[in-house]
Enzyme design. Structure first.
Site, PDB file in Angstrom:
ATOM      1  N   CYS A   5       0.793  -1.240   0.000  1.00 28.12           N
ATOM      2  CA  CYS A   5       0.000   0.000   0.000  1.00 28.12           C
ATOM      3  C   CYS A   5       0.822   1.285   0.000  1.00 28.12           C
ATOM      4  CB  CYS A   5      -0.930   0.047   1.206  1.00 28.12           C
ATOM      5  SG  CYS A   5      -1.924  -1.419   1.438  1.00 28.12           S
ATOM      6  N   HIS A  31      -2.659   6.380   4.232  1.00 26.64           N
ATOM      7  CA  HIS A  31      -1.553   5.429   4.434  1.00 26.64           C
ATOM      8  C   HIS A  31      -0.194   5.944   3.973  1.00 26.64           C
ATOM      9  CE1 HIS A  31      -0.680   0.846   4.946  1.00 26.64           C
ATOM     10  NE2 HIS A  31      -0.079   1.613   5.838  1.00 26.64           N
TER      11      HIS A  31
HETATM   12 CA   LIG Z   1      -3.216  -2.083  -0.655  1.00 28.99          CA
END
Ligand SMILES: [Ca+2]
Ligand SMILES: *[C@@H]1O[C@H](CO)[C@@H](O)[C@H](O)[C@H]1NC(C)=O
Ligand SMILES: *[C@@H]1O[C@H](CO)[C@@H](O)[C@H](O)[C@H]1NC(C)=O
Length: 548
Positions: free
Chosen positions: A106, A164
């Site tokens: 991510c 993130h």
């Molecule tokens: Ca991801």
């Protein structure tokens, strides 16, 4: 094999002289032209052609799914997933069959999308390879994001959903890495971390959600810990729609980053048990609904002809999560690895009146291309003091190929570099891919790890890029991806000397240009962990919302 290795070694020795000359040439080239010369350039001709065909400063919407595999959508061949809005978007626009993320996890993938640069250059590598709630690092401030780039051209910029890319640096509430520091003027409902499987409210994985891993923000303020899932997608959508309404008369950039399809699996009650594919399919239907609503909003505001919408996944499906891990179709491996299943993603572009409907593009493209595409469309020049790894997709978006792809291979071979943290694992060169290192597949005993298709652990993403799960290949494991997209049948090195030489030269050129950014994913401190009401860290300041 031993013979092949010996052959390869001799061969490499034989070409060392040639390569040394190349090193010198490349060095001279770098010193002479500066790093700027490696940047992709748009010629004046292309630009004037562009002006006549494409509205200036169009809106740009980037919708990102989390962990959606290449084989998950009906339009990408999933046999039981219901066809829906995303597939309609593909039918009305251009669907890419060879869209690659810059990383298979991510945080690095997202850093690369927003900056147009490899995560290793940006510094999103090291340690856990992703940001954790207690990480003190984040996307470095001196990177220029698409939002910052477009603001220069007068765009309104908005962000909603999963971030993130770091949270705090020194204190639990300093928010020094949050989106408002990276060019986003409007930041709505967001998950600064992720929809972790420890956020499960369905009791499939957890008795109750772990608040330390599950928190939701409004802009830079913690509003719910642990967060509830039922209205999450509705909130993302409502905030996005409000942003589009408020900015319909100025060019805008919206980054809508969904919590789906990351485990845990969730969907609002009205989507539950609506898919023949089970929990994963239900969640996908909720995501699909929201994508459709965004496109419908553009049409109702009558701004669809001046809005480019791109839909992507951040990387491939998360295989060891069993039936909750999605499908990478015919591709090998998944999330966390540099097999194509970890890197190749669904990628769709939609722009009525500009992108012709029903297009299927087999061009080799990268998520890092979004940055250069945005720069070209907005008519801004990215900072010249750094290397970019993407190139503008505008010429491809304007192509009107037949809906049925031809057998012609893409015009010029493109080279992509696939990393695990700061280790260069594989090089894609046109139709070929050479693995210098590869990661073990999650080839476990499914009856033990996936009883009834439900995972008992989430271990694979913790594989280290330098651990025992990594195998070195000498000579590199070479595949022809056009012929063998599943990376099943390695080609003998002795028959592909020319290809290997070209790949080695590309690799060398790349390595010479590589200056890794300072690793951001290594350090953390419990003192920066988001917590709304110590010591329990649970709260709910969320106003009531209608389920859309
Ligand atoms: Ca991801
Ligand atoms: C978001 O939060 C930051 C930090 O508190 C603030 O400076 C900024 O104005 C906020 N943005 C909006 C749109 O409210
Ligand atoms: C969330 O959605 C449900 C319906 O799915 C609705 O009844 C409820 O009021 C909503 N909750 C909030 C906090 O908005």
């Amino acid at each position: 094999m031993g013979q092949t290795v010996a052959f390869y070694r001799n061969y490499v020795t034989a070409v060392t002289g040639y390569m040394l000359v190349t090193v010198v040439l490349v060095t001279v080239f770098l010193l002479h032209d500066g790093i700027g010369a490696l940047k992709t350039k748009t010629s004046r001709d292309e630009r004037s052609k562009l002006k006549t065909t494409v509205p200036v400063k169009p809106n740009i919407i980037l919708m990102l799914a989390d962990d959606m595999g290449w084989g998950d959508l009906c339009s990408y061949g999933h046999p039981t997933q219901e066809c829906g809005e995303i597939d309609k978007m593909a039918a009305e626009g251009m669907r890419f069959t060879q869209w690659y993320s810059a990383d298979s996890l991510c945080s690095p993938s997202r850093a690369a999308i927003l900056t147009g640069r490899l995560p290793v250059r940006v510094g999103v590598w090291g340690g856990s390879r992703v940001f954790l709630p207690a990480s003190t690092g984040g996307l470095p401030r001196d990177e220029t994001t698409i939002a910052e780039l477009l603001k220069e051209a007068g765009y309104a910029t908005g962000m909603v959903g999963k971030w993130h890319l770091g949270i705090n640096e020194f204190l639990p509430g300093d928010g020094r890495h949050l989106p408002h520091h990276h060019g986003f003027d409007f930041v709505g409902t967001n998950l600064p971390f992720t929809n972790h499987w420890a956020c499960d409210e369905s009791k499939v994985h957890m008795e109750s959600p772990d608040p330390m891993l599950c928190f939701k923000y409004w802009n830079a303020t913690l509003v719910q810990q642990p967060f509830r899932h039922d209205n999450l997608t509705t909130s993302f959508l409502q905030d996005s729609v409000a942003f589009m309404h408020n900015n319909k008369d100025t060019p805008f950039f919206l980054y809508l980053s969904f919590a789906h399809m990351h485990t845990d699996m969730f969907s609002a009650p009205r989507f539950r048990e609506t898919s023949r594919r089970g929990r994963y399919g239900d969640g996908l239907r909720e995501l699909d609904w929201a994508v459709g609503e965004v496109l419908k909003t553009l049409v109702s505001l009558q701004i669809q002809h001046r809005t480019l919408v791109i839909f992507l996944s951040d990387h491939g499906g998360h295989l060891e999560i069993c039936t909750e891990g999605g499908s990478n179709g015919i591709l090998k491996g998944g999330k966390a690895s540099t097999w194509d299943g970890g890197l190749r993603v669904p990628g769709i572009a939609w722009w009525p009146g500009v992108v012709a409907p029903g297009q299927v593009s087999q061009h080799l493209v990268s998520s890092m291309d979004v940055f250069q595409t945005a720069a070209e469309l907005a008519g801004v020049t990215p900072p010249k003091d750094r290397i970019y790894d993407g190139k503008s997709l505008v010429p491809i978006l304007l192509e009107k190929t037949a809906a049925v792809p031809t057998s012609k291979s893409p015009p010029s071979p493109r080279t992509l570099f696939h990393y695990c943290s700061n280790r260069l694992m594989a090089v894609r060169y046109g139709e070929y891919k050479a693995h210098f290192y590869s990661m073990e597949l999650p080839g476990m005993d499914y009856t033990q790890f996936c009883p009834s298709g439900v995972p008992i652990a989430d271990y694979y993403t913790s594989f280290d890029c330098y651990g025992p799960e990594i195998t070195q290949h000498e000579p590199p494991l070479l595949f022809n991806i056009n012929i063998d997209p599943g990376e099943l049948y390695p080609l003998p090195a002795e028959d592909y000397k020319d290809v290997l030489i070209k790949i080695l030269l590309e690799k060398l050129k790349h390595e010479i240009s590589m200056e890794p950014g300072k690793a951001q994913c290594e350090e953390g401190s419990e003192t920066v962990q988001p917590c709304c009401k110590p010591p329990f860290c649970t709260c709910n300041y969320e106003p009531q919302r209608e389920d859309g």
